[in-house]
Scaffold this motif. Structure first.
Motif, PDB file in Angstrom:
ATOM      1  N   ARG A  37       0.865  -1.255   0.153  1.00 49.69           N
ATOM      2  CA  ARG A  37      -0.051   0.108  -0.060  1.00 49.69           C
ATOM      3  C   ARG A  37       0.636   1.210   0.106  1.00 49.69           C
ATOM      4  O   ARG A  37       0.322   2.261  -0.554  1.00 49.69           O
ATOM      5  N   SER A  38       2.007   1.158   0.611  1.00 51.49           N
ATOM      6  CA  SER A  38       2.647   2.464   0.769  1.00 51.49           C
ATOM      7  C   SER A  38       3.796   2.658  -0.331  1.00 51.49           C
ATOM      8  O   SER A  38       4.862   1.738  -0.399  1.00 51.49           O
ATOM      9  N   ALA A  39       3.908   3.475  -1.288  1.00 49.90           N
ATOM     10  CA  ALA A  39       4.859   4.089  -2.057  1.00 49.90           C
ATOM     11  C   ALA A  39       6.257   4.050  -1.421  1.00 49.90           C
ATOM     12  O   ALA A  39       7.146   3.790  -2.168  1.00 49.90           O
ATOM     13  N   GLU A  40       6.119   4.937  -0.315  1.00 48.23           N
ATOM     14  CA  GLU A  40       7.226   5.281   0.350  1.00 48.23           C
ATOM     15  C   GLU A  40       8.045   4.007   0.735  1.00 48.23           C
ATOM     16  O   GLU A  40       9.239   3.817   0.462  1.00 48.23           O
ATOM     17  N   ALA A  41       7.527   3.111   1.510  1.00 52.80           N
ATOM     18  CA  ALA A  41       8.082   1.942   1.950  1.00 52.80           C
ATOM     19  C   ALA A  41       8.374   0.835   0.767  1.00 52.80           C
ATOM     20  O   ALA A  41       9.411   0.162   0.858  1.00 52.80           O
ATOM     21  N   LEU A  42       7.679   1.104  -0.227  1.00 46.97           N
ATOM     22  CA  LEU A  42       7.939   0.068  -1.548  1.00 46.97           C
ATOM     23  C   LEU A  42       9.399   0.669  -2.076  1.00 46.97           C
ATOM     24  O   LEU A  42      10.314   0.002  -2.665  1.00 46.97           O
ATOM     25  N   GLY A  43       9.530   1.947  -2.229  1.00 45.00           N
ATOM     26  CA  GLY A  43      10.786   2.509  -2.609  1.00 45.00           C
ATOM     27  C   GLY A  43      11.893   2.027  -1.840  1.00 45.00           C
ATOM     28  O   GLY A  43      13.072   1.651  -2.368  1.00 45.00           O
ATOM     29  N   ALA A  44      11.896   2.035  -0.435  1.00 48.35           N
ATOM     30  CA  ALA A  44      12.913   1.612   0.250  1.00 48.35           C
ATOM     31  C   ALA A  44      13.474   0.012   0.016  1.00 48.35           C
ATOM     32  O   ALA A  44      14.378  -0.438  -0.104  1.00 48.35           O
ATOM     33  N   ALA A  45      12.133  -0.852  -0.071  1.00 46.96           N
ATOM     34  CA  ALA A  45      12.259  -2.141  -0.557  1.00 46.96           C
ATOM     35  C   ALA A  45      12.876  -2.398  -2.074  1.00 46.96           C
ATOM     36  O   ALA A  45      13.723  -3.199  -2.120  1.00 46.96           O
ATOM     37  N   ALA A  46      12.350  -1.342  -2.983  1.00 41.92           N
ATOM     38  CA  ALA A  46      13.021  -1.623  -4.266  1.00 41.92           C
ATOM     39  C   ALA A  46      14.556  -1.294  -4.276  1.00 41.92           C
ATOM     40  O   ALA A  46      15.436  -2.122  -4.796  1.00 41.92           O
ATOM     41  N   GLU A  47      14.984  -0.452  -3.351  1.00 43.27           N
ATOM     42  CA  GLU A  47      16.452   0.057  -3.455  1.00 43.27           C
ATOM     43  C   GLU A  47      17.098  -1.353  -3.006  1.00 43.27           C
ATOM     44  O   GLU A  47      18.547  -1.626  -3.460  1.00 43.27           O
ATOM     45  N   SER A  48      16.755  -1.996  -1.969  1.00 43.81           N
ATOM     46  CA  SER A  48      17.462  -3.157  -1.288  1.00 43.81           C
ATOM     47  C   SER A  48      17.529  -4.091  -2.173  1.00 43.81           C
ATOM     48  O   SER A  48      18.474  -4.768  -2.288  1.00 43.81           O
ATOM     49  N   CYS A  49      16.448  -4.469  -3.215  1.00 43.09           N
ATOM     50  CA  CYS A  49      16.421  -5.529  -4.211  1.00 43.09           C
ATOM     51  C   CYS A  49      17.482  -5.250  -5.056  1.00 43.09           C
ATOM     52  O   CYS A  49      17.862  -5.966  -5.985  1.00 43.09           O
ATOM     53  N   THR A  50      17.150  -3.953  -5.711  1.00 45.20           N
ATOM     54  CA  THR A  50      18.288  -3.451  -6.889  1.00 45.20           C
ATOM     55  C   THR A  50      19.668  -3.467  -6.309  1.00 45.20           C
ATOM     56  O   THR A  50      20.513  -3.862  -7.466  1.00 45.20           O
ATOM     57  N   ALA A  51      19.856  -3.133  -5.030  1.00 46.05           N
ATOM     58  CA  ALA A  51      21.445  -3.726  -4.847  1.00 46.05           C
ATOM     59  C   ALA A  51      21.840  -4.848  -4.763  1.00 46.05           C
ATOM     60  O   ALA A  51      23.193  -5.136  -4.935  1.00 46.05           O
ATOM     61  N   LEU A  52      20.932  -5.671  -4.712  1.00 47.78           N
ATOM     62  CA  LEU A  52      21.191  -7.041  -4.728  1.00 47.78           C
ATOM     63  C   LEU A  52      21.184  -7.886  -6.373  1.00 47.78           C
ATOM     64  O   LEU A  52      21.477  -8.792  -6.449  1.00 47.78           O
ATOM     65  N   GLY A  53      21.003  -7.015  -7.066  1.00 47.28           N
ATOM     66  CA  GLY A  53      21.113  -7.014  -8.661  1.00 47.28           C
ATOM     67  C   GLY A  53      19.913  -7.209  -9.336  1.00 47.28           C
ATOM     68  O   GLY A  53      19.795  -7.795 -10.668  1.00 47.28           O
ATOM     69  N   ALA A  54      18.646  -7.261  -8.756  1.00 43.25           N
ATOM     70  CA  ALA A  54      17.310  -7.500  -9.348  1.00 43.25           C
ATOM     71  C   ALA A  54      16.806  -6.065 -10.107  1.00 43.25           C
ATOM     72  O   ALA A  54      17.351  -5.034  -9.774  1.00 43.25           O
ATOM     73  N   GLU A  55      16.266  -6.652 -11.121  1.00 38.57           N
ATOM     74  CA  GLU A  55      15.435  -5.468 -12.033  1.00 38.57           C
ATOM     75  C   GLU A  55      14.027  -5.306 -11.060  1.00 38.57           C
ATOM     76  O   GLU A  55      13.279  -6.473 -11.060  1.00 38.57           O
ATOM     77  N   VAL A  56      13.835  -4.096 -10.847  1.00 39.95           N
ATOM     78  CA  VAL A  56      12.395  -4.032  -9.900  1.00 39.95           C
ATOM     79  C   VAL A  56      11.324  -2.937 -10.319  1.00 39.95           C
ATOM     80  O   VAL A  56      11.817  -1.993 -10.979  1.00 39.95           O
TER      81      VAL A  56
END
Length: 338
Positions: A37-56
């Motif tokens: 539901r939260s775009a803000e929290a999703l942004g943080a999650a996306a950053e952590s997954c992108t740092a692991l090499g994922a396309e998000v």
């Protein structure tokens, strides 16, 4: 997980089990669609997954609203062409006696946990049927198999999720390449307990034994490509379910004092709606504060309460009586009149 860079859509991806699952898939090279539901929290999650090499891709949505779920699926297909795996882990919790939880809170928990699961499942299965198959993995709960006081809306919703999962598994037998799995964790160290609506007066906490969210995530990832009717995650889960089914009088006598001891902390909480009606992004994270360090004091008390109450129940049974929690034992003649 097989295939070349599969696309995985995960609901509840900004916190707890959902976030741990997203990170696990990210390490394996999956393309991710993160839903919460939260775009803000999703942004943080996306950053952590992108740092692991994922396309998000992030897709803010309230799974209790079917139109937002469909929009998230459409966005995923527009970006990646198809979806191979759907994981539904989004859930909310409310603590309190049934009569004390406001109706709008009770209804909203059910809307997220049960109706939301149905919305995600419907979108996933339609996509899989049109696209040649895929994996739908639903996160259930130990509380989808037993009953505990002060968590009525969550228990009711998860019982529904477990029933829905079995129906979908049966119907998926006629769908080529479609697999539906259920993963049922016990206590997990996530922020959901502190984020919960609360009308019981004490902050909730996971009952022991407490597993890290990464353990549940590993079970979810392992379900890809091989349908799991019900994968239980939690050392004590099967014993608890056995007690609920085989020794109902003992279970009923034990469950209320044990919930007060093990599932309610000593941190006072004023009545509030938690994240049930609106997301609370500041409280979202992969882990909570409930590692194994806090269990030492609970364990001794749990054993004492369980031993005392179970002993009373069994003594009543040995005397030819049924022990009734909160009341007097019944004679055989009284039992016959029930």
């Amino acid at each position: 997980m097989t295939g070349d860079r599969p696309t995985v859509l995960i609901t509840g991806a900004s916190s707890g089990i959902g976030l741990a699952t997203a990170r696990d898939f990210a390490r394996r090279g999956a393309r991710l669609v993160l839903v919460s539901r939260s775009a803000e929290a999703l942004g943080a999650a996306a950053e952590s997954c992108t740092a692991l090499g994922a396309e998000v891709l992030t897709a803010p949505a309230d799974i209790g609203v079917a139109a937002t779920v469909d929009a998230a699926f459409d966005a995923a297909v527009a970006r990646f062409g198809r979806i191979d795996v759907v994981v539904n882990s989004a859930a909310t919790v409310a603590y309190g006696r049934f009569v004390d939880v406001p109706p709008e809170i009770f209804d909203r928990v059910l809307r997220t946990n049960l109706t939301g699961t149905a919305n995600v499942a419907r979108a996933a299965l339609k996509h899989f049927e049109a696209g040649g198959g895929g994996d739908l993995i639903l996160v259930g709960s130990l509380l989808g198999k037993i009953a505990v006081p002060t968590m009525g809306s969550y228990v009711t919703g998860k019982w529904g999720v477990h029933g829905l999962a079995r129906i979908l598994q049966l119907e998926a037998r006629a769908m080529d390449g479609v697999r539906v799995s259920l993963v049922s964790p016990g206590g997990v160290d996530t922020p959901v307990y502190a984020q919960a609506a609360n009308y019981v007066g004490w902050e909730g906490r996971p009952p022991p034994p407490v597993d890290p969210p990464e353990k549940v995530a590993a079970a979810i990832v392992a379900a890809v490509g091989r349908q799991r009717r019900d994968r239980s995650v939690g050392l004590a889960n099967e014993v608890i379910v056995l007690g609920f089914r085989a020794l109902p009088a003992v279970f009923d006598a034990l469950v209320t004092p044990l919930v007060k001891l093990a599932a309610h902390s000593r941190t006072p909480v004023s009545p509030w709606a938690g994240n049930v009606l609106e997301p609370q992004p500041a409280g979202e994270a992969e882990h909570g504060k409930w590692g194994r360090h806090w269990l030492r004091g609970v364990t001794a008390g749990t054993v004492a309460v369980a031993g005392g109450v179970a002993g009373a129940v069994l003594r009543g049974r040995s005397a030819g009586q049924d022990a009734v929690p909160g009341g007097a034992a019944q004679t055989p003649a009284e039992r016959t009149r029930r």
